[in-house]
Motif scaffolding. Sequence first.
Motif, PDB file in Angstrom:
ATOM      1  N   ARG A 105      -0.989  -3.896   3.971  1.00 24.73           N
ATOM      2  CA  ARG A 105      -2.371  -4.210   3.530  1.00 24.73           C
ATOM      3  C   ARG A 105      -2.561  -5.288   2.674  1.00 24.73           C
ATOM      4  N   ALA A 106      -1.785  -5.422   1.635  1.00 27.50           N
ATOM      5  CA  ALA A 106      -2.118  -6.482   0.616  1.00 27.50           C
ATOM      6  C   ALA A 106      -1.702  -7.967   1.250  1.00 27.50           C
ATOM      7  N   GLU A 107      -0.765  -8.093   2.227  1.00 22.39           N
ATOM      8  CA  GLU A 107      -0.692  -9.355   2.801  1.00 22.39           C
ATOM      9  C   GLU A 107      -1.867  -9.691   3.719  1.00 22.39           C
ATOM     10  N   SER A 157      -6.235  -5.790 -15.218  1.00 20.78           N
ATOM     11  CA  SER A 157      -5.795  -6.448 -14.027  1.00 20.78           C
ATOM     12  C   SER A 157      -5.784  -7.958 -14.556  1.00 20.78           C
ATOM     13  N   SER A 158      -4.890  -8.850 -13.578  1.00 27.58           N
ATOM     14  CA  SER A 158      -5.019 -10.244 -13.717  1.00 27.58           C
ATOM     15  C   SER A 158      -5.105 -10.937 -12.367  1.00 27.58           C
ATOM     16  N   GLY A 159      -5.291 -10.110 -11.374  1.00 29.83           N
ATOM     17  CA  GLY A 159      -5.130 -10.801 -10.158  1.00 29.83           C
ATOM     18  C   GLY A 159      -6.229 -11.691  -9.653  1.00 29.83           C
ATOM     19  N   ASP A 160      -6.218 -12.578  -8.819  1.00 29.02           N
ATOM     20  CA  ASP A 160      -7.273 -13.320  -7.940  1.00 29.02           C
ATOM     21  C   ASP A 160      -8.236 -12.427  -7.062  1.00 29.02           C
ATOM     22  N   ILE A 161      -7.235 -11.388  -6.755  1.00 29.64           N
ATOM     23  CA  ILE A 161      -7.774 -10.247  -5.695  1.00 29.64           C
ATOM     24  C   ILE A 161      -7.458  -9.173  -6.316  1.00 29.64           C
ATOM     25  N   VAL A 162      -8.481  -8.167  -6.144  1.00 30.75           N
ATOM     26  CA  VAL A 162      -8.393  -6.736  -6.960  1.00 30.75           C
ATOM     27  C   VAL A 162      -8.655  -5.828  -5.618  1.00 30.75           C
ATOM     28  N   CYS A 163      -7.981  -4.700  -5.380  1.00 31.17           N
ATOM     29  CA  CYS A 163      -8.098  -3.827  -4.278  1.00 31.17           C
ATOM     30  C   CYS A 163      -8.212  -2.586  -4.900  1.00 31.17           C
ATOM     31  N   LEU A 164      -9.057  -1.541  -4.648  1.00 32.02           N
ATOM     32  CA  LEU A 164      -9.352  -0.663  -5.392  1.00 32.02           C
ATOM     33  C   LEU A 164      -8.704   0.588  -4.375  1.00 32.02           C
ATOM     34  N   LEU A 165      -8.191   1.765  -5.221  1.00 30.10           N
ATOM     35  CA  LEU A 165      -7.302   2.861  -4.422  1.00 30.10           C
ATOM     36  C   LEU A 165      -7.464   4.010  -5.029  1.00 30.10           C
ATOM     37  N   LEU A 168     -11.914  -1.173  -0.389  1.00 30.85           N
ATOM     38  CA  LEU A 168     -12.784  -2.302  -1.066  1.00 30.85           C
ATOM     39  C   LEU A 168     -11.638  -3.028  -1.574  1.00 30.85           C
ATOM     40  N   CYS A 169     -11.858  -4.274  -1.400  1.00 30.24           N
ATOM     41  CA  CYS A 169     -11.090  -5.615  -2.203  1.00 30.24           C
ATOM     42  C   CYS A 169     -12.190  -6.539  -2.337  1.00 30.24           C
TER      43      CYS A 169
END
Length: 345
Positions: free
Chosen positions: A114-116, A96-104, A188-189
């Motif tokens: 959700r992401a927004e 991953s490379s995101g500033d925010i990471v969401c697990l699923l 969880l994010c």
Amino acid sequence: MINQSVANNCIAATSEEPLQPKLSIVVVNYNYGHFLPVTIASCLAQSYTNMEIIVVDDGSTDTSKDIILGFGDQIISVLRHNRGHAAALNAGFAASSGDIVCLLDADDLFLPERAERVAELFASDPKVGWVFTESAPMQSEEITLAKLDTVFAKARVAKKAHETQQVDFRSEIRAGKLPDFAPSTSNLCFSRTVLEALFPLPEIKGFSGIAITDIYIRNVAVSLSAGCVTTENLGVYRFHNNYYKSLDTDKKRRVFGEIYTTTGYWLRKNFPDLAKVSQKFLAKGIATFKSGQHSGLAEKILKNTDADCEQMLRCYVENSGLFEKIKLYVLIRFYQLKLMYRDLV
């Protein structure tokens, strides 16, 4: 501040429009090929634009790999040999490379907003290093690709009122209090800064394959940063006959004994300032593990994994002072007595 990178990325340097921080969704899958098309479709349906979807397959033996590859460059595919849930999460975070990471989890879904919504909660305060949400439970047969819009609509109205609040639980968790606002993996994010302090996870597979779980992740995260908790349903939790539900009581206790013991041991090893919390997990794990020692075969299997409960207890005790040892054994006995009257799991 712990989430300053996310806050900084919300401010455009050369544009009147605010830049969106990049958001990564990390999906971990093992033999859930029959659920994957809907799960991935829910990620692709996000209203948020600056995002990536990473799908990790942990050596599935069903049709999962073909399904994942069928999505082409719409997602980032990570295909690997089976090494357990923690190792798969490590691979997903590394990709991953995101500033925010969401697990699923591969059997759950995200609502399109959700992401927004999660990005908004992170941007609300630079001190927010994690965001915990909730999901609407639904029976598996209700969830189909053709009826995805109906599923989303039902999830939205499942809880008409909701609360959102910022939480700083760092002093409480170091004092030994466990958070009561800790949901499952798919809720969880995290900011990347928090996960960089938390990862890599101990790659302990164990008997169940999930010896290191969201229990370890969320307790460490809560100890590292303030965060935000919302009771808003931003996902769908799928009810189905999963691995845990198919087990009898004795085997459930063995699996959770392994999970609690492993969590307690590695919390203490990697985050010594969480010693009081780690002791509770280890004591509950050993008590739960011992309560199920009716099957010689199951005991032999557990002792031949990388999550040997008795060995972890011995190592923990060897590195403890006298008072800590006494308290640990008192806690183990306390949890054993509780198990005589009700299940811990």
